[in-house]
Scaffold this motif. Structure first.
Motif, mmCIF file in Angstrom:
data_model
loop_
_atom_site.group_PDB
_atom_site.id
_atom_site.type_symbol
_atom_site.label_atom_id
_atom_site.label_comp_id
_atom_site.label_asym_id
_atom_site.label_seq_id
_atom_site.Cartn_x
_atom_site.Cartn_y
_atom_site.Cartn_z
ATOM 1 N N GLU A 79 0.826 -1.205 0.000
ATOM 2 C CA GLU A 79 0.000 0.000 0.000
ATOM 3 C C GLU A 79 0.862 1.257 0.000
ATOM 4 O O GLU A 79 0.589 2.218 -0.742
ATOM 5 C CB GLU A 79 -0.931 0.004 1.209
ATOM 6 C CG GLU A 79 -2.016 -1.062 1.145
ATOM 7 C CD GLU A 79 -2.821 -1.153 2.435
ATOM 8 O OE1 GLU A 79 -3.886 -1.794 2.407
ATOM 9 O OE2 GLU A 79 -2.371 -0.603 3.470
ATOM 10 N N GLY A 103 1.247 4.288 -3.024
ATOM 11 C CA GLY A 103 1.199 5.728 -2.790
ATOM 12 C C GLY A 103 2.409 6.440 -3.377
ATOM 13 O O GLY A 103 2.289 7.528 -3.960
ATOM 14 N N TYR A 152 -1.353 5.600 1.425
ATOM 15 C CA TYR A 152 -2.463 4.636 1.390
ATOM 16 C C TYR A 152 -2.507 3.737 2.620
ATOM 17 O O TYR A 152 -3.537 3.133 2.908
ATOM 18 C CB TYR A 152 -2.387 3.802 0.115
ATOM 19 C CG TYR A 152 -2.719 4.583 -1.136
ATOM 20 C CD1 TYR A 152 -3.778 5.490 -1.145
ATOM 21 C CD2 TYR A 152 -1.986 4.415 -2.308
ATOM 22 C CE1 TYR A 152 -4.080 6.208 -2.286
ATOM 23 C CE2 TYR A 152 -2.287 5.134 -3.457
ATOM 24 C CZ TYR A 152 -3.333 6.025 -3.438
ATOM 25 O OH TYR A 152 -3.646 6.742 -4.565
ATOM 26 N N ILE A 189 -8.483 1.461 -1.542
ATOM 27 C CA ILE A 189 -7.509 1.069 -2.568
ATOM 28 C C ILE A 189 -8.141 0.107 -3.569
ATOM 29 O O ILE A 189 -7.972 0.260 -4.783
ATOM 30 C CB ILE A 189 -6.272 0.435 -1.918
ATOM 31 C CG1 ILE A 189 -5.541 1.465 -1.055
ATOM 32 C CG2 ILE A 189 -5.321 -0.117 -2.979
ATOM 33 C CD1 ILE A 189 -4.354 0.917 -0.305
ATOM 34 N N SER A 225 -6.175 3.513 4.179
ATOM 35 C CA SER A 225 -6.854 2.213 4.266
ATOM 36 C C SER A 225 -7.304 1.880 5.685
ATOM 37 O O SER A 225 -8.202 1.050 5.877
ATOM 38 C CB SER A 225 -5.946 1.099 3.733
ATOM 39 O OG SER A 225 -4.794 0.962 4.541
#
Length: 216
Positions: free
Chosen positions: A89, A93, A109, A120, A113
């Protein structure tokens, strides 16, 4: 005097826009993550503040600032999966930020999240277009929930590339198009040798006939 300092990944991105360098950094972080897991450690926090860029004696490296031993009474596999997912994640980003160019806002992210777990996945198609390398790996993590190491994926692609380069002639001839191209090249090679020989033979014959005609 030692040249030593450390800054957060978020701060580092303010001045670094080299995609290749960031890919190397992400791959390095993933290798560290695998090493920690294999030695019964995990990263307690993965985000753009707790992942750091450091310089020590002119050697540059990325690392994790919050590491701890995996507790005995816990689900080790779950902790490992969460680490891999968080690094993926964070990487996404970084890719989006680099694709958008300097001056844009960096979206972490890993933090997004936590507040919006499906963010996402819901926006992955647009995020995916920013991935410079290894999109299939991130597909497997985000869509397939298959939590493998990015560095293993990179190594697999490199090994496949080496095998293909080593067996390039065999691979080319193994396909219909490859066979046709190979036959065409071989035919051209034969022609390139054959026609000069014919021409030389003809010239020799002409010279012999001329000499015979002149002196007989």
């Amino acid at each position: 005097m030692e040249n030593t300092f450390s800054i957060s990944l978020k701060k580092y991105l303010d001045s670094e826009q080299d995609t290749s360098k960031m890919l190397e950094g992400i791959n390095s972080l993933d290798r560290q993550l695998k090493y920690l897991h294999n030695n019964n450690y995990y990263v307690t926090s993965i985000n753009s503040y707790d992942v750091v860029f450091s310089v020590n004696n002119n050697k540059e490296y990325f690392g994790f600032s919050k590491i701890d031993r995996i507790p005995k009474n816990c689900n080790k596999d779950k902790l490992i999966e969460e680490n891999i997912k968080s690094l993926a994640e964070l990487s996404l980003g970084v890719y989006v930020y680099l694709a958008m160019g300097s001056g844009n806002y960096f979206y972490d992210y890993t933090e997004i999240s936590k507040k919006y777990p499906s963010y996402i996945k819901d926006n992955y198609l647009s995020i995916r277009s920013a991935i410079p390398y290894g999109a299939e790996y991130y597909d497997s993590v985000i869509w397939g929930r298959k939590y493998s190491y990015f560095s293993d994926y990179v190594k697999m692609l490199n090994d496949e590339g080496k095998r293909e380069r080593g067996n390039s002639t065999i691979l080319v001839k193994s396909t219909p198009t490859g066979r046709a191209l190979t036959e065409r090249e071989e035919s051209a090679f034969v022609s390139a040798i054959f026609y000069p020989i014919v021409i030389i033979c003809v010239l020799v014959c002409i010279i012999m006939v001329y000499l015979l005609y002149k002196y007989l």
